[in-house]
Write an enzyme that holds these catalytic residues in place. Structure first.
Site, PDB file in Angstrom:
ATOM      1  N   THR A  72       0.850  -1.206   0.000  1.00  0.00           N
ATOM      2  CA  THR A  72       0.000   0.000   0.000  1.00  0.00           C
ATOM      3  C   THR A  72       0.878   1.247   0.000  1.00  0.00           C
ATOM      4  O   THR A  72       0.661   2.178  -0.791  1.00  0.00           O
ATOM      5  CB  THR A  72      -0.922  -0.009   1.245  1.00  0.00           C
ATOM      6  OG1 THR A  72      -1.799  -1.123   1.142  1.00  0.00           O
ATOM      7  CG2 THR A  72      -1.733   1.264   1.364  1.00  0.00           C
ATOM      8  N   ASN A 153      -6.443  -9.737  -7.224  1.00  0.00           N
ATOM      9  CA  ASN A 153      -6.567 -10.294  -5.873  1.00  0.00           C
ATOM     10  C   ASN A 153      -7.957 -10.804  -5.557  1.00  0.00           C
ATOM     11  O   ASN A 153      -8.136 -11.564  -4.614  1.00  0.00           O
ATOM     12  CB  ASN A 153      -6.160  -9.238  -4.832  1.00  0.00           C
ATOM     13  CG  ASN A 153      -6.862  -7.924  -5.038  1.00  0.00           C
ATOM     14  OD1 ASN A 153      -6.714  -7.282  -6.079  1.00  0.00           O
ATOM     15  ND2 ASN A 153      -7.656  -7.515  -4.071  1.00  0.00           N
ATOM     16  N   GLN A 181      -0.058 -10.385  -5.805  1.00  0.00           N
ATOM     17  CA  GLN A 181      -0.630 -11.739  -5.788  1.00  0.00           C
ATOM     18  C   GLN A 181       0.106 -12.706  -6.720  1.00  0.00           C
ATOM     19  O   GLN A 181      -0.199 -13.897  -6.729  1.00  0.00           O
ATOM     20  CB  GLN A 181      -2.121 -11.705  -6.169  1.00  0.00           C
ATOM     21  CG  GLN A 181      -2.996 -10.941  -5.182  1.00  0.00           C
ATOM     22  CD  GLN A 181      -3.124 -11.617  -3.813  1.00  0.00           C
ATOM     23  OE1 GLN A 181      -2.800 -12.789  -3.628  1.00  0.00           O
ATOM     24  NE2 GLN A 181      -3.606 -10.869  -2.831  1.00  0.00           N
ATOM     25  N   SER A 201       4.429  -7.307  -1.458  1.00  0.00           N
ATOM     26  CA  SER A 201       4.145  -7.360  -0.017  1.00  0.00           C
ATOM     27  C   SER A 201       4.468  -8.754   0.516  1.00  0.00           C
ATOM     28  O   SER A 201       4.009  -9.754  -0.054  1.00  0.00           O
ATOM     29  CB  SER A 201       2.663  -7.065   0.173  1.00  0.00           C
ATOM     30  OG  SER A 201       2.332  -7.119   1.519  1.00  0.00           O
ATOM     31  N   HIS A 203       3.588 -10.561   3.180  1.00  0.00           N
ATOM     32  CA  HIS A 203       2.669 -11.498   3.852  1.00  0.00           C
ATOM     33  C   HIS A 203       1.790 -12.300   2.901  1.00  0.00           C
ATOM     34  O   HIS A 203       1.028 -13.162   3.321  1.00  0.00           O
ATOM     35  CB  HIS A 203       1.833 -10.778   4.933  1.00  0.00           C
ATOM     36  CG  HIS A 203       0.840  -9.777   4.441  1.00  0.00           C
ATOM     37  ND1 HIS A 203      -0.513  -9.897   4.668  1.00  0.00           N
ATOM     38  CD2 HIS A 203       0.987  -8.618   3.756  1.00  0.00           C
ATOM     39  CE1 HIS A 203      -1.156  -8.858   4.153  1.00  0.00           C
ATOM     40  NE2 HIS A 203      -0.258  -8.067   3.595  1.00  0.00           N
ATOM     41  N   THR A 239      13.788   3.830  10.434  1.00  0.00           N
ATOM     42  CA  THR A 239      14.638   2.654  10.663  1.00  0.00           C
ATOM     43  C   THR A 239      14.033   1.438   9.977  1.00  0.00           C
ATOM     44  O   THR A 239      12.839   1.156  10.123  1.00  0.00           O
ATOM     45  CB  THR A 239      14.779   2.402  12.187  1.00  0.00           C
ATOM     46  OG1 THR A 239      15.313   3.590  12.763  1.00  0.00           O
ATOM     47  CG2 THR A 239      15.684   1.224  12.479  1.00  0.00           C
ATOM     48  N   CYS A 330     -17.850  -3.101   2.153  1.00  0.00           N
ATOM     49  CA  CYS A 330     -18.791  -2.810   3.235  1.00  0.00           C
ATOM     50  C   CYS A 330     -18.495  -1.438   3.809  1.00  0.00           C
ATOM     51  O   CYS A 330     -17.424  -1.185   4.331  1.00  0.00           O
ATOM     52  CB  CYS A 330     -18.641  -3.870   4.319  1.00  0.00           C
ATOM     53  SG  CYS A 330     -19.947  -3.788   5.508  1.00  0.00           S
TER      54      CYS A 330
HETATM   55  N1  PLP Z   1      -2.183  -5.026  -3.905  1.00  0.00           N
HETATM   56  C1  PLP Z   1      -2.829  -6.184  -3.952  1.00  0.00           C
HETATM   57  C2  PLP Z   1      -3.115  -6.807  -5.288  1.00  0.00           C
HETATM   58  C3  PLP Z   1      -3.214  -6.840  -2.777  1.00  0.00           C
HETATM   59  O1  PLP Z   1      -3.863  -8.011  -2.851  1.00  0.00           O
HETATM   60  C4  PLP Z   1      -2.931  -6.222  -1.543  1.00  0.00           C
HETATM   61  C5  PLP Z   1      -3.376  -6.845  -0.287  1.00  0.00           C
HETATM   62  O2  PLP Z   1      -4.472  -7.340  -0.180  1.00  0.00           O
HETATM   63  C6  PLP Z   1      -2.233  -5.011  -1.547  1.00  0.00           C
HETATM   64  C7  PLP Z   1      -1.889  -4.435  -2.736  1.00  0.00           C
HETATM   65  C8  PLP Z   1      -1.881  -4.320  -0.266  1.00  0.00           C
HETATM   66  O3  PLP Z   1      -0.794  -4.957   0.349  1.00  0.00           O
HETATM   67  P1  PLP Z   1      -0.338  -4.573   1.835  1.00  0.00           P
HETATM   68  O4  PLP Z   1      -1.132  -5.451   2.739  1.00  0.00           O
HETATM   69  O5  PLP Z   1       1.118  -4.867   1.898  1.00  0.00           O
HETATM   70  O6  PLP Z   1      -0.619  -3.139   2.019  1.00  0.00           O
END
Ligand code: PLP
Length: 380
Positions: A72, A153, A181, A201, A203, A239, A330
């Site tokens: 993000t 996503n 993704q 990202s 995670h 940092t 939502c």
């Molecule tokens: N872009 C896509 C395609 C995502 O699926 C997501 C997370 O759902 C993000 C960006 C945002 O990632 P982050 O959780 O690192 O902000």
């Protein structure tokens, strides 16, 4: 109650290896990478090793990788700073991008009304029309940034990043791709995709939350969005989240080392799930592309027919032990289809649920989910 986790596109669990790396780093590497004493130098060296690993993973140079708190943050920075630093005055994107791209574009529109924004049309599976993009690029005399993701996503549809990259190169446009993704699941080579920017990202590929990175091609230098210290070669102050960055580089490496095995698992789960849904349930539709070459393998977006119980489906799945995602946006408690579903013309009276797998998901869990779904939706 046994719980089944089918929301890996939202966030994925750490692998044992990544967990070990993270714990070891917390125990051993507490020095600040900016400090010049021994502890700092050790941390700095580990930070740069992680950067090298990530650069190698996408065939970039180390100087082109910058760490952030999330995709993000990276998407916000790239889109917003390109307007200022690269004189971008036309952004071409699509209504199926992640909200952090679309909301950034909205903010740009508000703050810089002179910037032209074009949303490409998408078909009912979320595909853009490459001819429309080509014609826009051909007829534009503006400095254009194309922002199109790799894998969607919500509905799994892939964009042809190589074709888009080539087109942008031919017409002198900048190309930003949110590969959140797809990275770790599909090979990415920045020398073939001609990305100006790529965002990612940790995670989503079994790394920790709150850490990401972006690739920035050396020809297109933007300036920071966050000001302060000289971290990340003056590109992103604050940092560095060293432990998570090390773990992210290991998670990416582990994903790439196992890319084919994991892909086979995702495909087997997806094919089995879709087959059972289509043969055993009434009036089920799969949103987005389903062909392996056109869709990412770990995401299935399922559209259920309108019934009196369908609104409770997510809730019923959750209380029966299945964690999945709803396809709704939502706000103020009023549910409506997400912008992605609206863009592909999904009928709003149907309910969409996104199920997403990892290599840790089992066929038995898919079968159990099917049995739970049968209790709450019409079967044939
Ligand atoms: N872009 C896509 C395609 C995502 O699926 C997501 C997370 O759902 C993000 C960006 C945002 O990632 P982050 O959780 O690192 O902000």
């Amino acid at each position: 109650m046994r719980r089944i986790y089918l929301d890996n596109a939202s966030s994925s669990p750490l692998t044992d290896h990544v967990k070990e790396v993270l714990i070891k780093s917390y125990e051993d590497h507490f020095g600040n990478p900016s400090s010049i004493h021994h502890h700092g130098r050790v941390s700095r060296s580990l930070l740069e090793q992680a950067r090298k690993k990530i650069a190698n993973a996408i065939n970039a140079s180390v100087g082109e990788i910058f760490f952030t708190s999330s995709a993000t943050e990276a998407n916000n920075m790239i889109l917003k700073r390109s307007i200022i630093d690269l004189n971008v005055d036309h952004i071409i994107t699509s209504p199926t991008e992640h909200p952090c791209v679309l909301k950034s574009v909205e903010a740009i529109k508000f703050e810089h009304p002179e910037v032209e924004i074009t949303l490409l049309k998408v078909d009912n599976k979320g595909n853009i029309n490459l001819l429309e993009l080509e014609s826009l690029l051909q007829n534009s005399n503006k400095t254009t940034l194309v922002s199109l993701m790799y894998a969607n996503n919500e509905i799994a549809t892939l964009h042809d990043v190589v074709a888009i990259g080539q087109m942008c190169k031919n017409h002198g446009a900048l190309y930003h791709s949110d590969v959140v993704q797809a990275i770790g699941k599909r090979p990415i080579d920045v020398s073939k995709t001609y990305f100006s920017f790529l965002t990612s990202s940790a995670h989503k590929y079994h790394g920790p939350k709150g850490v990401g990175f972006f690739y920035m091609n050396m020809d297109n230098i933007i300036t920071p969005m966050i000001h302060g210290g000289a971290q990340e070669r003056n590109m992103r102050a604050g940092t560095e989240n060293l432990h998570s960055i090390i773990a992210m580089s290991e998670a990416l490496q582990e994903s790439l080392d196992n890319i084919e095995d994991r892909r086979m698992i995702h495909c087997t789960l997806k094919n089995h799930f879709i087959h059972r849904l289509l043969t055993e349930f009434d009036d089920i539709k799969i949103n987005g592309e389903t062909e392996t070459s056109k869709a990412i393998d770990h995401i299935v977006s399922v559209s259920f027919p309108p019934t009196d119980r369908v609104d409770m489906l997510m809730f019923n799945l959750d209380i029966s032990g299945v964690s999945a995602s709803s396809g709704s946006a939502c706000s103020s408690g009023i549910e409506s289809d997400s912008p992605v579903l609206l863009a592909i013309g999904h009928p709003s009276e149907r309910k969409t649920i996104r199920f997403s797998f990892s290599h840790m998901t089992t066929l038995e869990e898919i079968d159990l989910t099917i049995e739970i779904l049968k209790k709450h939706t019409p079967t044939v």
